[in-house]
Design a protein around this motif. Structure first.
Motif, short mmCIF file in Angstrom:
data_model
loop_
_atom_site.label_atom_id
_atom_site.label_comp_id
_atom_site.label_asym_id
_atom_site.label_seq_id
_atom_site.Cartn_x
_atom_site.Cartn_y
_atom_site.Cartn_z
N LEU A 177 1.00 -1.58 0.37
CA LEU A 177 0.06 0.02 -0.02
C LEU A 177 0.68 1.02 -0.24
N ALA A 178 2.04 1.22 0.95
CA ALA A 178 2.89 2.44 0.79
C ALA A 178 3.58 2.76 -0.28
N VAL A 179 3.95 1.30 -1.91
CA VAL A 179 4.11 2.08 -3.01
C VAL A 179 3.03 2.75 -3.05
N LEU A 180 2.46 2.47 -3.37
CA LEU A 180 1.07 3.04 -4.29
C LEU A 180 1.00 4.83 -3.37
N VAL A 181 0.65 4.90 -2.46
CA VAL A 181 0.81 6.26 -1.93
C VAL A 181 1.61 6.54 -2.17
N LEU A 182 3.33 6.37 -1.83
CA LEU A 182 4.54 6.90 -2.38
C LEU A 182 4.22 7.22 -4.71
N GLY A 183 3.77 6.07 -4.99
CA GLY A 183 3.16 6.64 -6.75
C GLY A 183 2.99 7.94 -7.28
#
Length: 241
Positions: A177-183
């Motif tokens: 989820l964090a990767v999606l948010v940072l993207g």
């Protein structure tokens, strides 16, 4: 990518994956401050998160039967708003400031993990949500999600096998989820995928060694070594400005 960087990065990831395999936590805590020495935090955080997902998938297959879904879901629910806050911090704070923040977080994590928690809380869910919230802020800002949820599990005196497996399940969800948010915030992009591929040999080697040695390592000795490494890497990240 030059050869010296590849050797260094794979060595760091191998050591971090070894510790993560043995204990269920510690991958980002070790990898992030050591990679910050050679890369900007905005490149390090997505790199650590993406590579950790590979390791966590491997660990989840091995430990899936011991995971506790209710414990994991409470952490995730608390972490969701925290990730947005942490992601905005990473996107808007200077690299030098983030290096100092990463160093402080690492040192504080080492201190917290060395404490002996008191009696368990009778009502567990408020503390679980709070631990998840703090974890979400940390993972968005620095890629290190572990300290709050680890301390909570230790305080509640959970069985170490259940705690390890639940941490693995939680980290797998929250890091994805964090990767999606940072993207979405423009921090993580497709250009980082090549870097991830370049350090996967170290991750796989650390996983293989960790699975081989997991039953042989004395827990007390390993804990002391891990805390020592955390302190050293935190000091290096804090003063490398």
């Amino acid at each position: 990518l030059n050869l010296s960087f590849l050797l260094y990065a794979n060595g760091v990831m191998g050591a971090a994956a070894l510790i993560g395999t043995l204990t269920g936590f510690g991958y980002a805590l070790l990898a992030t401050p050591l990679l910050v020495l050679v890369l900007p935090p905005r490149e390090v955080v997505p790199l650590v998160l993406l590579s950790s997902i590979v390791l966590l998938v491997l660990l989840a297959i091995e430990s899936r039967r011991e995971m506790d879904g209710s414990k994991i879901s409470r952490w995730v629910l608390g972490a969701l708003p925290g990730m947005l806050v942490g992601g905005h911090v990473l996107a808007n704070v200077s690299d030098n400031t983030m290096k100092s923040v990463v160093g402080v977080i690492t040192l504080c994590a080492a201190a917290v993990l060395s404490l002996r928690p008191g009696r368990p809380w009778q009502r567990e869910w408020p503390g679980a949500l709070g631990a998840g919230l703090l974890s979400g802020v940390l993972v968005g800002a620095s890629g290190m999600s572990g300290p709050p949820v680890i301390l909570f599990g230790l305080k509640q005196h959970w069985d170490h096998r259940v705690l390890r497996a639940s941490l693995i399940g939680y980290f797998g969800i929250i890091h994805a989820l964090a990767v999606l948010v940072l993207g979405r915030l423009g921090v993580a992009g497709p250009e980082g995928l090549f870097q991830v591929l370049s350090i996967l040999p170290g991750v796989f080697l650390g996983f293989i060694l960790g699975m081989k040695w997991r039953s042989r390592v004395n827990h007390t000795l390993f804990r002391s070594i891990a805390l020592g490494l955390l302190c050293a890497s935190g000091v290096l990240a804090f003063f490398r400005i």
